[in-house]
Write an enzyme that holds these catalytic residues in place. Structure first.
Site, PDB file in Angstrom:
ATOM      1  N   HIS A  50       0.837  -1.203   0.000  1.00 40.84           N
ATOM      2  CA  HIS A  50       0.000   0.000   0.000  1.00 40.84           C
ATOM      3  C   HIS A  50       0.875   1.258   0.000  1.00 40.84           C
ATOM      4  O   HIS A  50       1.289   1.740   1.056  1.00 40.84           O
ATOM      5  CB  HIS A  50      -0.914  -0.041   1.234  1.00 40.84           C
ATOM      6  CG  HIS A  50      -1.959   1.030   1.283  1.00 40.84           C
ATOM      7  ND1 HIS A  50      -2.986   1.000   2.208  1.00 40.84           N
ATOM      8  CD2 HIS A  50      -2.154   2.146   0.560  1.00 40.84           C
ATOM      9  CE1 HIS A  50      -3.757   2.061   2.038  1.00 40.84           C
ATOM     10  NE2 HIS A  50      -3.262   2.789   1.049  1.00 40.84           N
ATOM     11  N   HIS A  55       1.302   5.147  -2.228  1.00 42.14           N
ATOM     12  CA  HIS A  55       0.768   6.062  -3.241  1.00 42.14           C
ATOM     13  C   HIS A  55       1.868   7.042  -3.667  1.00 42.14           C
ATOM     14  O   HIS A  55       2.726   7.407  -2.859  1.00 42.14           O
ATOM     15  CB  HIS A  55      -0.402   6.880  -2.686  1.00 42.14           C
ATOM     16  CG  HIS A  55      -1.536   6.063  -2.162  1.00 42.14           C
ATOM     17  ND1 HIS A  55      -2.339   5.303  -2.979  1.00 42.14           N
ATOM     18  CD2 HIS A  55      -2.007   5.877  -0.895  1.00 42.14           C
ATOM     19  CE1 HIS A  55      -3.255   4.707  -2.235  1.00 42.14           C
ATOM     20  NE2 HIS A  55      -3.075   5.028  -0.979  1.00 42.14           N
ATOM     21  N   ARG A  87      -1.949   8.864  -5.958  1.00 43.00           N
ATOM     22  CA  ARG A  87      -2.338   9.446  -4.661  1.00 43.00           C
ATOM     23  C   ARG A  87      -3.845   9.277  -4.465  1.00 43.00           C
ATOM     24  O   ARG A  87      -4.642   9.674  -5.332  1.00 43.00           O
ATOM     25  CB  ARG A  87      -1.971  10.939  -4.656  1.00 43.00           C
ATOM     26  CG  ARG A  87      -2.010  11.584  -3.294  1.00 43.00           C
ATOM     27  CD  ARG A  87      -1.394  12.973  -3.350  1.00 43.00           C
ATOM     28  NE  ARG A  87      -2.258  13.926  -4.044  1.00 43.00           N
ATOM     29  CZ  ARG A  87      -3.234  14.625  -3.458  1.00 43.00           C
ATOM     30  NH1 ARG A  87      -3.477  14.494  -2.170  1.00 43.00           N
ATOM     31  NH2 ARG A  87      -3.981  15.470  -4.156  1.00 43.00           N
ATOM     32  N   HIS A  97     -10.715   1.593  -1.533  1.00 43.21           N
ATOM     33  CA  HIS A  97     -10.044   2.809  -1.072  1.00 43.21           C
ATOM     34  C   HIS A  97     -10.813   4.038  -1.525  1.00 43.21           C
ATOM     35  O   HIS A  97     -10.890   4.325  -2.706  1.00 43.21           O
ATOM     36  CB  HIS A  97      -8.617   2.841  -1.647  1.00 43.21           C
ATOM     37  CG  HIS A  97      -7.658   3.662  -0.830  1.00 43.21           C
ATOM     38  ND1 HIS A  97      -7.941   4.941  -0.408  1.00 43.21           N
ATOM     39  CD2 HIS A  97      -6.422   3.380  -0.357  1.00 43.21           C
ATOM     40  CE1 HIS A  97      -6.912   5.399   0.286  1.00 43.21           C
ATOM     41  NE2 HIS A  97      -5.979   4.468   0.338  1.00 43.21           N
ATOM     42  N   HIS A 120      -5.834   0.204   5.770  1.00 42.04           N
ATOM     43  CA  HIS A 120      -5.846   0.875   7.074  1.00 42.04           C
ATOM     44  C   HIS A 120      -6.273  -0.105   8.164  1.00 42.04           C
ATOM     45  O   HIS A 120      -7.107   0.218   9.025  1.00 42.04           O
ATOM     46  CB  HIS A 120      -6.756   2.116   7.044  1.00 42.04           C
ATOM     47  CG  HIS A 120      -6.608   2.909   5.769  1.00 42.04           C
ATOM     48  ND1 HIS A 120      -7.589   3.008   4.810  1.00 42.04           N
ATOM     49  CD2 HIS A 120      -5.553   3.585   5.262  1.00 42.04           C
ATOM     50  CE1 HIS A 120      -7.159   3.719   3.790  1.00 42.04           C
ATOM     51  NE2 HIS A 120      -5.924   4.089   4.030  1.00 42.04           N
ATOM     52  N   GLU A 163       1.699   2.569   3.748  1.00 39.50           N
ATOM     53  CA  GLU A 163       1.176   3.819   3.154  1.00 39.50           C
ATOM     54  C   GLU A 163       2.133   4.970   3.476  1.00 39.50           C
ATOM     55  O   GLU A 163       1.724   6.065   3.834  1.00 39.50           O
ATOM     56  CB  GLU A 163      -0.242   4.119   3.662  1.00 39.50           C
ATOM     57  CG  GLU A 163      -1.082   4.913   2.680  1.00 39.50           C
ATOM     58  CD  GLU A 163      -2.520   5.145   3.146  1.00 39.50           C
ATOM     59  OE1 GLU A 163      -2.810   4.959   4.337  1.00 39.50           O
ATOM     60  OE2 GLU A 163      -3.342   5.532   2.301  1.00 39.50           O
ATOM     61  N   ARG A 174       2.529  11.545   8.813  1.00 37.52           N
ATOM     62  CA  ARG A 174       3.949  11.637   8.463  1.00 37.52           C
ATOM     63  C   ARG A 174       4.859  11.927   9.643  1.00 37.52           C
ATOM     64  O   ARG A 174       6.068  11.995   9.500  1.00 37.52           O
ATOM     65  CB  ARG A 174       4.140  12.716   7.388  1.00 37.52           C
ATOM     66  CG  ARG A 174       3.340  12.389   6.136  1.00 37.52           C
ATOM     67  CD  ARG A 174       3.625  13.315   4.977  1.00 37.52           C
ATOM     68  NE  ARG A 174       2.742  13.004   3.862  1.00 37.52           N
ATOM     69  CZ  ARG A 174       2.840  13.509   2.649  1.00 37.52           C
ATOM     70  NH1 ARG A 174       3.796  14.387   2.380  1.00 37.52           N
ATOM     71  NH2 ARG A 174       1.997  13.163   1.702  1.00 37.52           N
TER      72      ARG A 174
HETATM   73 ZN   LIG Z   1      -3.982   4.590   0.702  1.00 33.00          ZN
END
Ligand SMILES: [Zn+2]
Length: 336
Positions: free
Chosen positions: A6, A8, A69, A176, A221, A282, A288
């Site tokens: 996962h 992006h 994204r 998603h 997730h 991810e 972040r």
């Molecule tokens: Zn994602």
């Protein structure tokens, strides 16, 4: 091998998202979009070497299953035509990244969905992604309206054209959502997790797995609220006389490990069989920052898996084996 299922392209060259804004502005003004901007291989390389590739190296992962994204898919913006042009631009860019870094990235496509438009319009893009680009899966948005849930649930035959293609190509879909345009649902704090939870529940109350015995979905997730509420879903399945939840779901539904703390990963691994868990981070995504309690990035999820009380064989399934099984085309692309 450590496969992150996962990721992006959140660091794409600025002109890519810039064109998207121009495209949507042109659509609002009833004008044709401007031509797409050029991007050199070096510009793309720079965003990856200083971005996802750097993080892979720092964290000791090998390969990222890489897609456009997610919040940028914006299926609620424009119409089917703008979605088709945007999905095509995004997937082409993923293909270029995968061609520049074939050992580190393998592609998954976004679909040109639009609220209220039959997902039949996604078929040509799925064909292109698999046949031309060698992608190994797609991201399917259960709510193209961006937080207003205007389309039928995933169990409805409305979605079957996409499912037929998935089965034909033996590719899974990650369920998603994209950005929320509903201010009551924060994109990554509520809408994403709601989308995961709702998607699982919609499939549970459907005959999709009777109609498509081999179809596979990844709930990202960490499965949203599902693992935490596994008892509720077991009970709901029982009351609705659907049989055992594990029999109903676990041949076709898999969960990723984008859960950003150890207790969450422990719960996931305790509730969901190891065979149904795929490693994912991810990275450079929704969260972040660095966790002051651990001193490490919240999304450095490998650290949590490393700490789970599982055997080396079980961890190898989470890190590699399950991804190869669920993304059926993955091993042949890796060998290439
Ligand atoms: Zn994602």
């Amino acid at each position: 091998m450590i496969i992150d299922c996962h990721g992006h392209y959140t660091t794409a060259p600025r002109q890519h998202e810039g064109w998207r804004n121009e495209q949507i502005e042109a659509h609002k003004a009833g004008k044709p979009p401007p031509p797409r901007p050029g991007m050199t291989d070096d510009e793309i390389r720079k965003t990856i070497v200083g971005g996802q590739l750097k993080v892979q190296r720092e964290r000791g992962t090998d390969l990222t299953i890489f897609s456009p994204r997610a919040a940028g898919m914006g299926h609620h913006l424009g119409d089917a035509t703008t979605s088709e042009a945007w999905a095509s631009a995004c997937n082409e860019l993923i293909h270029r990244v995968c061609a520049l870094f074939p050992k580190n990235f393998i592609g998954v496509g976004m679909l040109p969905q639009s609220a209220g438009v039959s997902p039949k319009n996604c078929i040509p893009e799925i064909d292109r992604c698999v046949s031309e680009y060698g992608f190994v899966g797609v991201n399917l948005n259960p709510d193209p309206s961006g937080g207003h849930w205007q389309d039928p649930p995933l169990g409805d035959r409305y979605w079957y054209p996409v499912y037929e293609k998935m089965v034909e190509y033996d590719i899974p879909a990650m369920i998603h959502v994209s950005a929320s345009c509903n201010p009551t649902h924060h994109t990554t704090g509520a809408h994403y997790l709601n989308g995961d939870t709702a998607g699982f529940n919609q499939l549970m109350n459907s005959s999709v797995f009777k109609d498509f015995a081999t179809i596979k979905f990844i709930i990202p997730h960490g499965g949203g609220a599902v693992p935490y509420h596994w008892g509720r879903y077991r009970g709901l399945a029982q009351d609705a006389k659907l049989g055992l939840l594990s029999d109903l779901m676990l041949k076709n539904v898999f969960f990723d490990t984008c859960v950003y703390h150890l207790p969450g990963q422990e719960l996931l691994a305790r509730v969901v069989p190891v065979d149904n868990i795929l490693f994912a981070s991810e990275m450079i995504g929704a969260v972040r920052g660095i966790d002051p309690e651990t001193g490490h990035h919240y999304d450095d999820t490998k650290r949590y898996i490393d700490q789970l009380p599982l055997s080396a064989e079980e961890k190898a399934k989470i890190f590699e084996g399950n991804a190869r099984r669920v993304y059926v085309r993955l091993s042949s692309v890796i060998e290439k």
